[in-house]
Design a protein around this motif. Structure first.
Motif, PDB file in Angstrom:
ATOM      1  N   ALA A 159      39.439  -7.969  22.866  1.00  0.00           N
ATOM      2  CA  ALA A 159      39.595  -9.310  22.305  1.00  0.00           C
ATOM      3  C   ALA A 159      39.551  -9.258  20.775  1.00  0.00           C
ATOM      4  N   LYS A 160      38.655  -8.428  20.234  1.00  0.00           N
ATOM      5  CA  LYS A 160      38.560  -8.268  18.777  1.00  0.00           C
ATOM      6  C   LYS A 160      39.837  -7.641  18.216  1.00  0.00           C
ATOM      7  N   GLN A 161      40.376  -6.655  18.889  1.00  0.00           N
ATOM      8  CA  GLN A 161      41.615  -6.017  18.451  1.00  0.00           C
ATOM      9  C   GLN A 161      42.766  -7.017  18.437  1.00  0.00           C
ATOM     10  N   LYS A 162      42.826  -7.867  19.451  1.00  0.00           N
ATOM     11  CA  LYS A 162      43.883  -8.879  19.494  1.00  0.00           C
ATOM     12  C   LYS A 162      43.717  -9.877  18.347  1.00  0.00           C
ATOM     13  N   ALA A 163      42.470 -10.258  18.081  1.00  0.00           N
ATOM     14  CA  ALA A 163      42.220 -11.195  16.988  1.00  0.00           C
ATOM     15  C   ALA A 163      42.638 -10.583  15.647  1.00  0.00           C
ATOM     16  N   ASP A 164      42.330  -9.308  15.431  1.00  0.00           N
ATOM     17  CA  ASP A 164      42.738  -8.632  14.199  1.00  0.00           C
ATOM     18  C   ASP A 164      44.259  -8.605  14.069  1.00  0.00           C
ATOM     19  N   ALA A 165      44.948  -8.318  15.161  1.00  0.00           N
ATOM     20  CA  ALA A 165      46.412  -8.240  15.135  1.00  0.00           C
ATOM     21  C   ALA A 165      47.039  -9.601  14.840  1.00  0.00           C
ATOM     22  N   THR A 167      45.659 -12.145  13.103  1.00  0.00           N
ATOM     23  CA  THR A 167      45.324 -12.683  11.780  1.00  0.00           C
ATOM     24  C   THR A 167      45.817 -11.806  10.637  1.00  0.00           C
ATOM     25  N   ARG A 168      46.131 -10.548  10.904  1.00  0.00           N
ATOM     26  CA  ARG A 168      46.553  -9.638   9.829  1.00  0.00           C
ATOM     27  C   ARG A 168      47.783 -10.163   9.083  1.00  0.00           C
ATOM     28  N   PRO A 169      48.823 -10.671   9.756  1.00  0.00           N
ATOM     29  CA  PRO A 169      49.988 -11.181   9.021  1.00  0.00           C
ATOM     30  C   PRO A 169      49.671 -12.409   8.163  1.00  0.00           C
ATOM     31  N   LYS A 217      41.530   2.669  47.006  1.00  0.00           N
ATOM     32  CA  LYS A 217      40.637   2.535  45.862  1.00  0.00           C
ATOM     33  C   LYS A 217      40.178   1.079  45.693  1.00  0.00           C
ATOM     34  N   ILE A 218      39.028   0.911  45.061  1.00  0.00           N
ATOM     35  CA  ILE A 218      38.459  -0.412  44.810  1.00  0.00           C
ATOM     36  C   ILE A 218      38.879  -0.875  43.419  1.00  0.00           C
ATOM     37  N   ASN A 219      39.477  -2.062  43.334  1.00  0.00           N
ATOM     38  CA  ASN A 219      39.907  -2.614  42.059  1.00  0.00           C
ATOM     39  C   ASN A 219      38.756  -3.405  41.425  1.00  0.00           C
ATOM     40  N   VAL A 220      38.453  -3.104  40.158  1.00  0.00           N
ATOM     41  CA  VAL A 220      37.389  -3.793  39.428  1.00  0.00           C
ATOM     42  C   VAL A 220      37.999  -4.347  38.144  1.00  0.00           C
ATOM     43  N   GLU A 221      37.768  -5.612  37.856  1.00  0.00           N
ATOM     44  CA  GLU A 221      38.336  -6.199  36.642  1.00  0.00           C
ATOM     45  C   GLU A 221      37.379  -7.224  36.038  1.00  0.00           C
ATOM     46  N   THR A 222      37.555  -7.477  34.746  1.00  0.00           N
ATOM     47  CA  THR A 222      36.743  -8.468  34.050  1.00  0.00           C
ATOM     48  C   THR A 222      37.590  -9.139  32.986  1.00  0.00           C
ATOM     49  N   THR A 223      37.292 -10.418  32.700  1.00  0.00           N
ATOM     50  CA  THR A 223      38.028 -11.198  31.708  1.00  0.00           C
ATOM     51  C   THR A 223      37.030 -11.927  30.817  1.00  0.00           C
ATOM     52  N   VAL A 224      37.264 -11.892  29.509  1.00  0.00           N
ATOM     53  CA  VAL A 224      36.391 -12.591  28.565  1.00  0.00           C
ATOM     54  C   VAL A 224      37.228 -13.439  27.614  1.00  0.00           C
ATOM     55  N   ASN A 225      36.640 -14.545  27.165  1.00  0.00           N
ATOM     56  CA  ASN A 225      37.196 -15.372  26.093  1.00  0.00           C
ATOM     57  C   ASN A 225      36.231 -15.314  24.916  1.00  0.00           C
ATOM     58  N   VAL A 226      36.757 -15.028  23.735  1.00  0.00           N
ATOM     59  CA  VAL A 226      35.909 -14.903  22.557  1.00  0.00           C
ATOM     60  C   VAL A 226      36.473 -15.750  21.426  1.00  0.00           C
ATOM     61  N   LYS A 227      35.624 -16.545  20.777  1.00  0.00           N
ATOM     62  CA  LYS A 227      35.989 -17.308  19.583  1.00  0.00           C
ATOM     63  C   LYS A 227      35.421 -16.579  18.365  1.00  0.00           C
ATOM     64  N   PHE A 228      36.312 -16.206  17.438  1.00  0.00           N
ATOM     65  CA  PHE A 228      35.916 -15.525  16.207  1.00  0.00           C
ATOM     66  C   PHE A 228      36.074 -16.469  15.007  1.00  0.00           C
ATOM     67  N   ALA A 229      35.070 -16.495  14.166  1.00  0.00           N
ATOM     68  CA  ALA A 229      35.192 -17.260  12.927  1.00  0.00           C
ATOM     69  C   ALA A 229      36.209 -16.575  12.017  1.00  0.00           C
ATOM     70  N   LEU A 230      36.955 -17.375  11.253  1.00  0.00           N
ATOM     71  CA  LEU A 230      37.975 -16.849  10.342  1.00  0.00           C
ATOM     72  C   LEU A 230      37.585 -17.095   8.886  1.00  0.00           C
ATOM     73  N   SER A 231      37.977 -16.173   8.043  1.00  0.00           N
ATOM     74  CA  SER A 231      37.745 -16.325   6.599  1.00  0.00           C
ATOM     75  C   SER A 231      38.963 -15.818   5.850  1.00  0.00           C
ATOM     76  N   ASN A 232      39.148 -16.296   4.621  1.00  0.00           N
ATOM     77  CA  ASN A 232      40.284 -15.886   3.813  1.00  0.00           C
ATOM     78  C   ASN A 232      40.011 -14.533   3.131  1.00  0.00           C
TER      79      ASN A 232
END
Length: 232
Positions: A159-165, A167-169, A217-232
């Protein structure tokens, strides 16, 4: 007087709550969602075994078959105390009525094995003892709790990697997480009556060989939602 104090306290509480909500809404943030999953090979396999008296001229009792099975399992290195349990401990024996009104005893067990190879050895042994009433109940992965925590950590990092991607532009920076929600859905922690594939059964000099078994095989999965504060 008490009523006045109560009204003042309620007003103060409301203003604090409003201020907190307002501060949260006034904070620029970005929300991202991340899902991580994996497949694991079961390492706990439960085999259901039913022993019945043989309906033959030289009837073989449940007790005799049970002793033969226990001796064979011990010779294979199976810990009977840890791996074999009797089901329906209240009755131990179930009775089956035949058309001739004759009563035959039956006893049911659950055997825990730790691999497809060990299960194959067990199935060959039971076949040699002429015990054919068996089926796999379920399979589990013993380190499931640890795996779930690892997946949650990986999901937050993604989630952090997606947020970085995202906001980078924009020339903005991702700050601290201000809200994290675990949105993982409930799913079975084991495979009930799992599918299995027997690759081959061979014989060499009259000796049966262990079955080569692959388990679903046993399928295991997890999903998270994360709110990140933004700064300039």
């Amino acid at each position: 007087m008490k009523k006045t104090i109560f009204l003042m306290a309620a007003a103060l509480f409301s203003s604090v709550t409003f201020a907190q909500s307002k501060n949260f809404l006034d904070t620029p943030y970005l929300e991202t969602q991340a899902k991580v999953d994996t497949l694991v090979t079961p390492d706990r396999i439960y085999l259901n075994i039913i022993i019945q008296e043989k309906d033959t001229k030289g009837r073989v009792s449940v007790e005799e078959q049970e002793n033969q099975m226990a001796q064979r399992f011990k010779a294979m290195g199976i810990d009977l105390t840890e791996q074999l349990v009797i089901k329906d401990m209240g009755s131990n024996f179930k009775k089956y009525f035949l058309r001739q009104k004759e009563v035959l005893k039956s006893k049911q067990y659950s055997l825990l094995v730790y691999s497809g190879k060990e299960l194959g050895d067990v199935m060959i042994a039971l076949e040699q003892l002429d015990i054919a009433n068996t089926h796999i109940e379920k399979t589990e992965y013993s380190m499931m709790d640890e795996l779930e925590l690892e997946l949650k950590s990986r999901a937050v990092k993604r989630a952090k990697q997606k947020a970085d991607a995202l906001t980078r532009p924009l020339g903005q920076k991702v700050g601290m997480a201000i809200h994290i929600a675990d949105n993982s859905n409930y799913y079975p922690r084991y495979n009930q009556a799992p599918m299995m594939e027997m690759k081959a059964v061979s014989a060499d000099m009259g000796q049966a060989q262990p079955l080569d078994i692959d388990f679903e095989k046993i399928n295991v999965e997890t999903t998270v939602n994360v709110k990140f504060a933004l700064s300039n």
